[in-house]
Design a protein around this motif. Structure first.
Motif, short mmCIF file in Angstrom:
data_model
loop_
_atom_site.label_atom_id
_atom_site.label_comp_id
_atom_site.label_asym_id
_atom_site.label_seq_id
_atom_site.Cartn_x
_atom_site.Cartn_y
_atom_site.Cartn_z
N HIS A 159 8.84 -36.31 -44.45
CA HIS A 159 8.23 -36.83 -43.22
C HIS A 159 8.31 -35.83 -42.08
CE1 HIS A 159 12.52 -37.89 -42.64
NE2 HIS A 159 12.25 -37.69 -41.36
N LEU A 160 7.48 -36.06 -41.09
CA LEU A 160 7.48 -35.32 -39.84
C LEU A 160 7.54 -36.31 -38.69
CD1 LEU A 160 4.58 -32.75 -40.49
CD2 LEU A 160 7.03 -32.23 -40.52
N TRP A 161 8.04 -35.86 -37.54
CA TRP A 161 8.00 -36.66 -36.32
C TRP A 161 6.93 -36.06 -35.42
CZ3 TRP A 161 10.57 -41.10 -36.37
CH2 TRP A 161 11.66 -41.22 -37.24
N ASN A 217 7.29 -39.63 -30.87
CA ASN A 217 8.29 -39.63 -31.94
C ASN A 217 7.93 -40.61 -33.05
OD1 ASN A 217 9.96 -37.68 -30.70
ND2 ASN A 217 10.90 -39.26 -29.41
N MET A 218 6.69 -40.54 -33.48
CA MET A 218 6.23 -41.41 -34.56
C MET A 218 6.50 -40.75 -35.91
SD MET A 218 2.70 -43.10 -33.12
CE MET A 218 1.81 -41.55 -33.02
N LYS A 219 6.85 -41.57 -36.88
CA LYS A 219 7.20 -41.06 -38.21
C LYS A 219 5.95 -40.95 -39.07
CE LYS A 219 10.60 -41.73 -41.90
NZ LYS A 219 11.68 -42.61 -42.44
N LEU A 220 5.63 -39.71 -39.45
CA LEU A 220 4.50 -39.45 -40.34
C LEU A 220 5.08 -39.17 -41.73
CD1 LEU A 220 1.40 -38.91 -40.66
CD2 LEU A 220 1.93 -36.50 -40.22
N TYR A 235 4.98 -26.60 -38.22
CA TYR A 235 4.29 -27.84 -38.57
C TYR A 235 3.57 -28.40 -37.34
CZ TYR A 235 7.24 -27.80 -42.75
OH TYR A 235 7.86 -27.46 -43.92
N PRO A 236 2.36 -28.92 -37.49
CA PRO A 236 1.67 -29.52 -36.34
C PRO A 236 2.32 -30.86 -35.99
CG PRO A 236 0.37 -29.79 -38.35
CD PRO A 236 1.54 -28.93 -38.72
N THR A 237 2.89 -30.94 -34.80
CA THR A 237 3.60 -32.17 -34.41
C THR A 237 3.07 -32.78 -33.12
OG1 THR A 237 5.28 -30.82 -33.28
CG2 THR A 237 5.74 -31.47 -35.56
N ASN A 238 2.23 -32.07 -32.39
CA ASN A 238 1.68 -32.60 -31.14
C ASN A 238 0.16 -32.69 -31.24
OD1 ASN A 238 4.17 -32.78 -29.48
ND2 ASN A 238 4.20 -30.55 -29.76
N TYR A 239 -0.36 -33.88 -30.98
CA TYR A 239 -1.79 -34.13 -31.15
C TYR A 239 -2.36 -34.81 -29.92
CZ TYR A 239 -0.74 -33.41 -36.10
OH TYR A 239 -0.32 -32.89 -37.29
#
Length: 299
Positions: free
Chosen positions: A290-292, A269-272, A201-205
């Motif tokens: 959700h993803l973090w 560590n934001m909740k998407l 999953y893409p988690t770093n932007y």
């Protein structure tokens, strides 16, 4: 001569049942009939195997009728999962119409192969279902005309009772199959990575970059449902196209599409959240995943 040979009634019946199954499943006016279930079970559990056995073993001497029927059942149970497994790795996936199309083409093709192989054999050696002989034997049995001798009324009554019992049993089975008890109503809601698997999953932007996940919804509510999907980052809604925000699904239908979003602010560590609302409750999510994620400024 080959030109005077009778048509293979069993293969014609199999092909006809395949076509009837397609009609009862694909035509909306007929898809609610209990016959759809009966034809569907035949297509899944018997017809592909029977056609395949006909192509592999076209001669009478190969196997007898009972063995042919049992092998038809066993081969169907083997062929259908293998076909589903293969479709799972295609863009079509394991969905109703692709599976129906695959089984129909396979069965009719095997019927054609069975017909061709029977034509290569002498007529006396080629397998056939003795329909006329069976009907004649049944009439003789019921009417009591056995080799010129009249059967007693008790024997005829027992035979009639047996036939009626079999027909009643088949009718009861058809009713039970056509009117199954409904299980628990629920909706599948999930997200997959860009490769359509539950990982990576893409988690770093970097701020301004977009991410894509695959969102899946499957309706097991036993009715048509209007869903509303929403994406929130730290409880802030992100924009979605109308065709992804509002999804209408019929019973037992799936929706799986790539969904792209752009985090509008940075943080760690934001909740998407991916929220799914049904038509009866618009304020409380019916399903959610959700993803973090982390979003940083471009250096």
């Amino acid at each position: 001569m080959a030109g005077n040979r009778q048509s293979p009634l069993d293969l014609l019946l199999v092909a006809g049942l395949v076509i009837l199954t397609d009609i009862f499943i694909l035509v909306p006016a007929l898809s609610g009939s209990f016959l759809r279930t009966i034809f569907g079970l035949l297509l899944v559990l018997f017809l592909p195997g029977y056609a395949l056995i006909g192509a592999l073993l076209p001669a009478k001497k190969d196997i007898d009728g009972i063995e042919r029927a049992l092998l038809s059942l066993g081969l169907s149970i083997a062929v259908v999962p293998l076909m589903g497994l293969g479709m799972n790795y295609t863009d079509w996936g394991i969905r109703e119409v692709p599976v129906l199309t695959g089984l129909s083409i396979f069965t009719i093709f095997m019927c054609g192969a069975a017909y061709y192989r029977r034509r290569q054999l002498p007529e006396a050696e080629a397998f056939e279902v003795p329909v006329k002989a069976s009907i004649s034997a049944l009439k003789t049995d019921l009417l009591g005309e056995t080799r010129g001798e009249n059967r007693s009324g008790a024997d005829r009554a027992i035979s009639m009772l047996l036939v009626i019992s079999i027909l009643a049993s088949l009718g009861s089975l058809a009713y039970v199959i056509g009117n199954p008890r409904e299980g628990e109503a629920f909706t599948e809601f999930y997200i997959l990575g860009p490769d359509r698997i539950a990982e990576n999953y893409p988690t770093n932007y970097t701020l301004g970059d977009s991410g894509t996940v695959v969102v899946g919804i499957t309706n097991h509510e036993y009715r048509t449902v209007d869903y509303t999907m929403e994406i929130r980052l730290e409880n802030r809604s992100l924009p979605l196209p109308e065709n992804q925000k509002y999804v209408n699904l019929d019973r037992d239908v799936s929706w799986k599409e790539p969904v792209t979003f752009t985090p509008p602010f940075e943080g760690k560590n934001m909740k998407l959240e991916f929220l799914l609302f049904n038509e009866t409750e618009k304020s409380v999510p019916y399903r959610n995943v959700h993803l973090w994620i982390n979003v940083t400024k471009e250096v």
